[in-house]
Scaffold this active site. Structure first.
Site, short mmCIF file in Angstrom:
data_model
loop_
_atom_site.label_atom_id
_atom_site.label_comp_id
_atom_site.label_asym_id
_atom_site.label_seq_id
_atom_site.Cartn_x
_atom_site.Cartn_y
_atom_site.Cartn_z
N HIS A 174 0.83 -1.21 0.00
CA HIS A 174 0.00 0.00 0.00
C HIS A 174 0.87 1.27 0.00
O HIS A 174 0.75 2.12 -0.88
CB HIS A 174 -0.92 -0.01 1.23
CG HIS A 174 -1.83 1.18 1.34
ND1 HIS A 174 -3.15 1.13 0.97
CD2 HIS A 174 -1.61 2.45 1.77
CE1 HIS A 174 -3.70 2.33 1.16
NE2 HIS A 174 -2.78 3.14 1.66
N GLU A 175 1.76 1.35 0.98
CA GLU A 175 2.60 2.55 1.07
C GLU A 175 3.55 2.63 -0.13
O GLU A 175 3.87 3.72 -0.60
CB GLU A 175 3.38 2.58 2.39
CG GLU A 175 2.51 2.61 3.65
CD GLU A 175 1.45 3.71 3.67
OE1 GLU A 175 1.69 4.80 3.13
OE2 GLU A 175 0.35 3.46 4.23
N GLU A 226 -4.72 7.83 -2.95
CA GLU A 226 -5.19 6.56 -2.40
C GLU A 226 -5.47 5.56 -3.53
O GLU A 226 -5.35 4.35 -3.33
CB GLU A 226 -6.43 6.82 -1.54
CG GLU A 226 -6.79 5.71 -0.57
CD GLU A 226 -5.76 5.44 0.54
OE1 GLU A 226 -4.78 6.19 0.70
OE2 GLU A 226 -5.94 4.41 1.24
CO CO Z 1 -3.12 5.26 1.95
#
Ligand code: CO
Length: 505
Positions: A269-270, A299
């Site tokens: 994710h990061e 995001e």
């Molecule tokens: Co995020």
């Protein structure tokens, strides 16, 4: 004109560099700072924030913007400019005009009240007692209303606050999108919950040594194209990505040896956020355009990697054998297909940060509807816990037993962050829509992924999204990349085609 453009870039450059310095202080605070230095750090940050505020509200900046054709009320820009120059003027005008509207006294009051409220929220959560936090939430809402009124808005106060996180987007657009898909999502969740298929994921919850998780995570990051000469991976209580320089984008995660999903999916994710920040073109470096264009688009980059790619069958076809070499014991006898299903298990739960990709957006829609009602006075703070529990019962079929696992679970409201939540769900929606185009444009995407060739994904994202930074706003970018504005049907179609198979629907 040329001189004004040069001046604008210089003033913006200083602002951007100061923000990066502040980010470095923040990164250190979340990772390696000695406990005793916390007060030093708070004062250092406050000095930097003061300098930043005076730079952003510098009257000289306002004059340069006007001379360049910016209308500081409508934020329209007159004149013949390239897309990048126009965006630079427009985005700077947006930041400038917002900041000059907010008196220093309000900014200071907000900083003070939110820091008190956060401490109270921690205590209230620990004791699972909303009444300890509710007077502070009331005060925060009053401050946010005051702020919205000073900033101005077209339709409702929420617009003014949303703009901090999702620039240029209006509340009514979100209402339209969310109301369109909340019902569809609910029936889909119901279908999965009532399916006969049961998935065993017990092997994900023991025996994952943290050091080995890190080594495996680094291998994935390298395959994704994340650069360790321009970044780092460290540990923090809450995973994040931060930009300290154009060649210094750091990510963090946290490990739990009894939950495989926490560390690795946090890293992917990061990593997705980090790759976005690493991919801005040379042309916009050193300007405020070298930023993600909105939190929703940011995001979308993390979720595309974490969920759409990182929880896909072809991805695990490539990486499962490697994972098994790291963790032969917990994965003994587990097949790639079993593993794929296990990391995609769907289970309505009370806690947002632990939610799967199907139910996650429902947590967000609930929060968005509630915070909007709180802000416009349709819902009182006293009634919030009941309203919260009712929504969870209706849309996820479960109800919190106490405030800690209900209304008190997230830090956002205590920090004055009203308008932040929707960006998480927008990220899911944008990711699915972007993926739909990516799949059409990248030849044999699945076979590339099965080979572990993640570079094809990064190359495509760089070319179509990353390099632009904030030259195009979220809606313009979405249209440019996918041919249409945000459409939640892509997300529903993505979920349906994936989970039909996972749950034999
Ligand atoms: Co995020």
């Amino acid at each position: 004109m040329q001189n004004n453009m040069k001046k604008l870039k210089e003033l913006g450059h200083e602002i951007h560099r100061l923000e990066q310095i502040s980010a470095l202080l923040g990164w250190d605070q979340e990772t390696y700072i000695p406990k005793g230095a916390v007060n030093d750090r708070a004062e250092q940050q406050s000095v930097i924030q003061g300098i930043l505020h005076s730079k952003i509200t510098n009257p000289e900046l306002g004059k340069v913007l006007k001379d360049l054709g910016a209308d500081l009320n409508s934020l329209n820009v007159n004149g013949n400019y390239s897309d990048a120059d126009r965006a630079l003027i427009k985005n700077t005008a947006r930041i400038y005009s917002k900041n000059v509207k907010l008196p220093k006294s309000l900014v200071e009051r907000e900083a003070k009240e939110t820091s008190i409220a956060q401490a109270k929220w921690v205590e209230a959560r620990k004791k699972s007692d909303f009444s300890l936090f509710s007077p502070h939430l009331d005060l925060i809402l009053q401050l946010q209303r005051e702020k919205a009124d000073l900033l101005g808005y077209e339709d409702e106060r929420y617009d003014a606050l949303l703009d901090d996180y999702e620039p240029w987007m209006k509340t009514k657009e979100i209402v339209e999108v969310f109301s369109k898909f909340q019902g569809k999502l609910k029936s889909f969740i119901d279908r999965i919950v009532s399916s006969k298929t049961s998935i065993d994921d017990s092997f994900l919850y023991k025996g994952y040594d943290n050091e080995k998780q890190k080594a495996f995570g680094v291998e994935i990051l390298n395959s994704m194209g994340y650069s360790f000469t321009r970044g780092r991976l460290d540990v923090s209580a809450h995973p994040f990505t931060t930009t300290i320089g154009y060649d210094d984008i750091r990510i963090t995660t946290r490990y739990n040896k009894n939950n495989f999903k926490t560390g690795i999916f946090g890293i992917i994710h990061e990593g997705g956020h980090g790759l976005y920040e690493l991919g801005f073109s040379e042309e916009i470096r050193g300007t405020i355009l070298a930023e993600g264009t909105s939190m929703g688009i940011h995001e979308s980059q993390s979720r595309l990697w974490e969920n759409v790619i990182g929880r896909s069958k072809p991805f695990w076809k490539a990486f499962f054998p490697k994972l098994k070499a790291f963790f032969p014991e917990p994965l003994n006898g587990v097949s790639p297909d079993q593993f794929y299903r296990a990391v995609n298990i769907v289970k309505p739960s009370l806690i947002r940060v632990e939610a799967d990709e199907v139910t996650y957006s429902m947590h967000i829609i609930i929060r968005f509807n509630l915070e909007r009602k709180l802000l416009n006075g349709e819902l009182s703070v006293d009634m919030l816990p009941d309203a919260w529990n009712r929504e969870y019962g209706e849309y996820l079929g479960i109800e919190p037993e106490n405030d800690a696992e209900g209304v008190l679970q997230d830090i956002h409201w205590s920090g004055g962050m009203i308008g932040y939540f929707p960006t998480y769900a927008l990220g899911n929606l944008y990711a699915a829509q972007i993926y739909d185009t990516l799949k059409k444009e990248v030849k044999d995407l699945d076979s590339e992924l099965e080979e572990g060739n993640l570079k094809v994904v990064l190359d495509w994202l760089r070319k179509h999204i990353h390099r632009y930074g904030s030259i195009y706003n979220a809606s313009e970018l979405c249209k440019k990349v996918t041919g249409e504005t945000l459409n939640p049907d892509y997300f529903m179609n993505y979920l349906e085609s994936k989970y039909k198979q996972v749950y034999d629907l």
